[in-house]
Design a protein around this motif. Sequence first.
Motif, short mmCIF file in Angstrom:
data_model
loop_
_atom_site.label_atom_id
_atom_site.label_comp_id
_atom_site.label_asym_id
_atom_site.label_seq_id
_atom_site.Cartn_x
_atom_site.Cartn_y
_atom_site.Cartn_z
N PHE A 62 0.84 -1.20 0.00
CA PHE A 62 0.00 0.00 0.00
C PHE A 62 0.88 1.26 0.00
O PHE A 62 0.58 2.22 -0.72
CB PHE A 62 -0.96 -0.02 1.20
CG PHE A 62 -2.10 0.95 1.06
CD1 PHE A 62 -2.92 0.92 -0.06
CD2 PHE A 62 -2.37 1.89 2.05
CE1 PHE A 62 -3.98 1.82 -0.20
CE2 PHE A 62 -3.42 2.78 1.92
CZ PHE A 62 -4.23 2.75 0.79
N LEU A 117 -8.18 -2.22 -7.23
CA LEU A 117 -8.67 -0.90 -6.82
C LEU A 117 -8.90 0.02 -8.00
O LEU A 117 -9.98 0.62 -8.14
CB LEU A 117 -7.68 -0.28 -5.81
CG LEU A 117 -7.91 1.18 -5.43
CD1 LEU A 117 -9.29 1.39 -4.82
CD2 LEU A 117 -6.83 1.65 -4.43
N LEU A 149 0.94 4.15 -2.95
CA LEU A 149 0.75 5.58 -2.70
C LEU A 149 2.01 6.41 -2.98
O LEU A 149 1.92 7.62 -3.20
CB LEU A 149 0.36 5.82 -1.23
CG LEU A 149 -0.96 5.20 -0.77
CD1 LEU A 149 -1.12 5.37 0.73
CD2 LEU A 149 -2.15 5.83 -1.51
N PHE A 164 -6.34 6.28 6.38
CA PHE A 164 -7.25 5.52 5.53
C PHE A 164 -8.15 4.64 6.39
O PHE A 164 -7.72 4.14 7.43
CB PHE A 164 -6.47 4.60 4.57
CG PHE A 164 -5.82 5.34 3.43
CD1 PHE A 164 -6.45 5.45 2.20
CD2 PHE A 164 -4.57 5.92 3.60
CE1 PHE A 164 -5.84 6.14 1.15
CE2 PHE A 164 -3.96 6.61 2.56
CZ PHE A 164 -4.60 6.72 1.33
N HIS A 218 -9.28 6.41 -1.78
CA HIS A 218 -8.23 5.47 -2.22
C HIS A 218 -8.07 5.56 -3.73
O HIS A 218 -9.02 5.29 -4.48
CB HIS A 218 -8.61 4.03 -1.87
CG HIS A 218 -9.13 3.82 -0.48
ND1 HIS A 218 -10.32 4.31 -0.04
CD2 HIS A 218 -8.60 3.14 0.56
CE1 HIS A 218 -10.52 3.96 1.21
NE2 HIS A 218 -9.48 3.24 1.61
N CYS A 274 -8.14 10.17 4.02
CA CYS A 274 -8.34 9.53 2.72
C CYS A 274 -9.31 8.35 2.80
O CYS A 274 -9.28 7.47 1.93
CB CYS A 274 -7.01 9.02 2.19
SG CYS A 274 -5.73 10.28 2.13
#
Length: 377
Positions: A49, A257, A53, A190, A172, A168
């Motif tokens: 993750f 995603l 990002l 998140f 996402h 956030c």
Amino acid sequence: MQRENPVPINDLRRLYAAHADVIEQAALDALRSGWWLNGPRGKAFSEAFAGYLGVSDCVLVANGTDALELALRAILGDRDAGRHEIVTVANAGGYTTTAARQVGLVPVYADIEAGSQLLAIDAAVGALTAGTIAVVATHLYGNAVDIPALRQAIDRAGFGNVMVVEDCAQSHGARIGARMTGSMGDVATFSFYPTKNLGAMGDGGALVTGNSGLAASARKLQQYGWSAKYEIAHRGGRNSRMDEVQAAILSAMLPHLDINNAERRRILDRYEAATRTAVRFIDRNEGAVVHLAVALSDDRDGFRASLSQRGVASEIHYPILDTDQPGWVALPRREGPAGIPVSRKNASAIVSLPCFPGMTEAEIDRVVAAISDWEAR
Ligand SMILES: Cc1ncc(COP(=O)(O)O)c(C=O)c1O
């Protein structure tokens, strides 16, 4: 004549069914490993993750509200909460205020932009005082606050010590230019609540940052304030962690995603094409994703009744501003000098329509037809 099933606001069984093979394998592997907390699957997901990002540190926690609380505690450090404040919006569901109250910080509410429903940068800057430790900018509904512009405005006003937190939980995969939401502020949080654009099959959250000091603080605070095993060197610690089953499921879902975000966007594009004057979907910036399909309507209740008659579910995100929550009326809070007139006006105009991966074309058509009927009445 048999009535059709209503179009639901969401249906997570469909997401599950579309990915059941990888989800079940991931969960089974995690369960069979006998290592259910603080293990390799959490490490793998936090690295994946962070890589997605473009940040150096990702601390997995139990949920998005904990992530906000730990971010604020890490920023506060060893200072007393006292009269320290955070600046945020009143229209984002109360999660930031909940976290601020846990830490003992006073929430100060800045107004939003009428078109996007996002924090208005001028209003945020106008609400800063010597007691402000952070501005929490919520990327609401998948739409991104321009964090570099916010940072610049805060600095220009002489508040370079005030940190920027990105919430956030609804963004996402959203971007400002080439930068992902979550990679632009001092720290970002998140939620992986099941309905989020990247959702777990239970609770989950993350705090991400490029600031190694904040990351180190958050890691200690999420684990009782330990500096070493069983040695509590930091006050304000607590227990907040993500389990290995959820981490494994999130790793399995992360590659989907962007595809699922494109699907939500395609659905909202269809709805937007059907609107004329009675219904207006909120403005989206270039790199926005769609979390919720939120529209504004002057006759919101009439529109909702009409949708319901046509078998289309709707919701309100969120019906009560933080300033008006009955449980908080006696607690310290204030509005910025310009007040929050736009937040107040829009609270009675917003409405969310069904928009989720796995909606059928027939369902999308029915929502489009229901919007068109309302426009043509
Ligand atoms: C904007 C926003 N912030 C924070 C949260 C809190 O996340 P959680 O429910 O995982 O605590 C949510 C959602 O629930 C949210 O929508």
